[in-house]
Design a protein around this motif. Sequence first.
Motif, PDB file in Angstrom:
ATOM      1  N   ARG A 270       0.837  -1.192   0.000  1.00  0.00           N
ATOM      2  CA  ARG A 270       0.000   0.000   0.000  1.00  0.00           C
ATOM      3  C   ARG A 270       0.874   1.245   0.000  1.00  0.00           C
ATOM      4  O   ARG A 270       0.502   2.281  -0.528  1.00  0.00           O
ATOM      5  CB  ARG A 270      -0.919  -0.004   1.227  1.00  0.00           C
TER       6      ARG A 270
ATOM      7  N   TYR B 134      -8.133   1.562  -5.370  1.00  0.00           N
ATOM      8  CA  TYR B 134      -7.494   1.381  -4.066  1.00  0.00           C
ATOM      9  C   TYR B 134      -7.627  -0.084  -3.698  1.00  0.00           C
ATOM     10  O   TYR B 134      -8.736  -0.627  -3.626  1.00  0.00           O
ATOM     11  CB  TYR B 134      -8.153   2.249  -2.992  1.00  0.00           C
TER      12      TYR B 134
ATOM     13  N   ASN C  14      -7.513  -2.936  -1.141  1.00  0.00           N
ATOM     14  CA  ASN C  14      -7.584  -3.181   0.288  1.00  0.00           C
ATOM     15  C   ASN C  14      -8.155  -4.572   0.518  1.00  0.00           C
ATOM     16  O   ASN C  14      -9.308  -4.844   0.223  1.00  0.00           O
ATOM     17  CB  ASN C  14      -8.486  -2.144   0.965  1.00  0.00           C
TER      18      ASN C  14
ATOM     19  N   GLN D 263     -17.933   2.203   2.346  1.00  0.00           N
ATOM     20  CA  GLN D 263     -17.217   1.220   3.153  1.00  0.00           C
ATOM     21  C   GLN D 263     -18.150   0.062   3.438  1.00  0.00           C
ATOM     22  O   GLN D 263     -19.234   0.253   3.971  1.00  0.00           O
ATOM     23  CB  GLN D 263     -16.730   1.834   4.460  1.00  0.00           C
TER      24      GLN D 263
ATOM     25  N   ALA E 273      -9.375   6.379   2.420  1.00  0.00           N
ATOM     26  CA  ALA E 273      -8.434   5.812   1.456  1.00  0.00           C
ATOM     27  C   ALA E 273      -7.906   6.893   0.518  1.00  0.00           C
ATOM     28  O   ALA E 273      -8.696   7.609  -0.120  1.00  0.00           O
ATOM     29  CB  ALA E 273      -9.115   4.708   0.656  1.00  0.00           C
TER      30      ALA E 273
ATOM     31  N   TYR F 181      -6.275   3.483   7.252  1.00  0.00           N
ATOM     32  CA  TYR F 181      -5.978   4.443   6.186  1.00  0.00           C
ATOM     33  C   TYR F 181      -4.957   5.510   6.598  1.00  0.00           C
ATOM     34  O   TYR F 181      -4.467   6.246   5.738  1.00  0.00           O
ATOM     35  CB  TYR F 181      -7.264   5.152   5.745  1.00  0.00           C
TER      36      TYR F 181
ATOM     37  N   PHE G 203      -2.436   7.332   3.908  1.00  0.00           N
ATOM     38  CA  PHE G 203      -2.819   8.735   3.711  1.00  0.00           C
ATOM     39  C   PHE G 203      -1.682   9.671   4.093  1.00  0.00           C
ATOM     40  O   PHE G 203      -1.330  10.593   3.344  1.00  0.00           O
ATOM     41  CB  PHE G 203      -4.066   9.047   4.536  1.00  0.00           C
TER      42      PHE G 203
END
Length: 432
Positions: free
Chosen positions: A27, A54, A56, A89, A119, A150, A154
Amino acid sequence: MATYGLCWKSSFFPSAGTSLEPLSCRRSFLARRTVVTASVAKDADAIGKPKRFYWNVTGFPFPLGPFLQRKTVRKEVIKDSIWTFEQEQGLGFSSISTNVRMTVIKLKSGGLWVHAPIAPTSECLQLLKELQKPIEYIVLPTFAYEHKVYVGPFSRNFPRAQVWVTPGQWSWPLNLPLEFFGIFSSRTLRDDGSVPWGSEIDYKILSSPEVGIGPYVEVAFFHKKSRTLLMTDAVIYVPERPPEVVSREALLASARNGLAVKLLSKGKEVLDEPVIDNDRNRQKGWERMVLQILFLGPSNLLEPEYSFSQVSKRLIVSPIVKTLVFSKVPEKVRDWIDFITGSWKFRQIIPAHFAAPIRAGPRELRAAFSFIDELLEEEDDDVLSSLRLGFSRLWKNAGSIFSSEDMKTLSSLDEFLVSLRVVKKTVSSKLR
């Protein structure tokens, strides 16, 4: 989602998926790549690189979705002062999802203060870039996995920003350090309020180590200039219609009469009808999602309208948070709410899930927590407690009283977790 059918796993399994967490290295690579694509976002579409990508796949026992694509919606709450950023989410491998929210506040310095990062997709970073202001602080307001996961990716996009986290961070099944989540050089919020932004944003910590296998920690923030209260999972306001970021596909999948509907239909015949894409079915899907998020197993998914009406369009404490967390430590929760409602004259609330901003002040927040005074009624018999209980009853929020039938699954789960000593025993049977 610590709003909480999705939030229950976050409260008690916040570092879920730790066996997959080494993917934070991958990531990190993706996060670094998004910095580049964000600066050329307009060209990204032309060359076919998805702005919403993204990846995940972490989360134990259920990963957080969506797995590959996350739409970001930015809204201006107060002109040139407060913005919210929302993404979908969901509970992986299911049709259950809602929104997760990041709030951004402009400080007097001109820099930005970020609450509960989401995200960092190229689209999200581009929307932040359009504000044309540097990010100075990034704040993790809870211990919950769905928000913590995150922060690392981030923050790597903003290396000059200070990262601040709540005290008492922990993870399950392994209690891993924050560095394992990609959160480096972070600073911890303290009770003394000594933070660089303290003259503009006040805060109050709720920390309850005695809840269960790990502490429940959440920090409330008060932006003085706008009189805005920021909370993460403590309260919610379920909107009548689904949030913009919740996908049409998820809503329609939830509207289908699957196994969950057949099990939770009050014994009525469930027909396998085709689901047509229309407003009625999207609404049905949203109502079913909400009831599963809040109650885990509501009494009737076949006809969700009545139960949905009892929890929507009002400020409430989520049933799952109320049952598995706040009922275990009512004294600490009452002290926390007493401070918030007595010290801060807020006029709106921005939580991390469902609707926001919520037009509500201290009176409405106290009404949502009136169940705390009822739990403590038998233990306290002094004049102050009597006045507090009378005030709670006077402004009682009907949304804090949930159907006993809808609460059956949650109550059974609570009893099971108590028997395993995963959570404490509720201080009063009145909760049920």
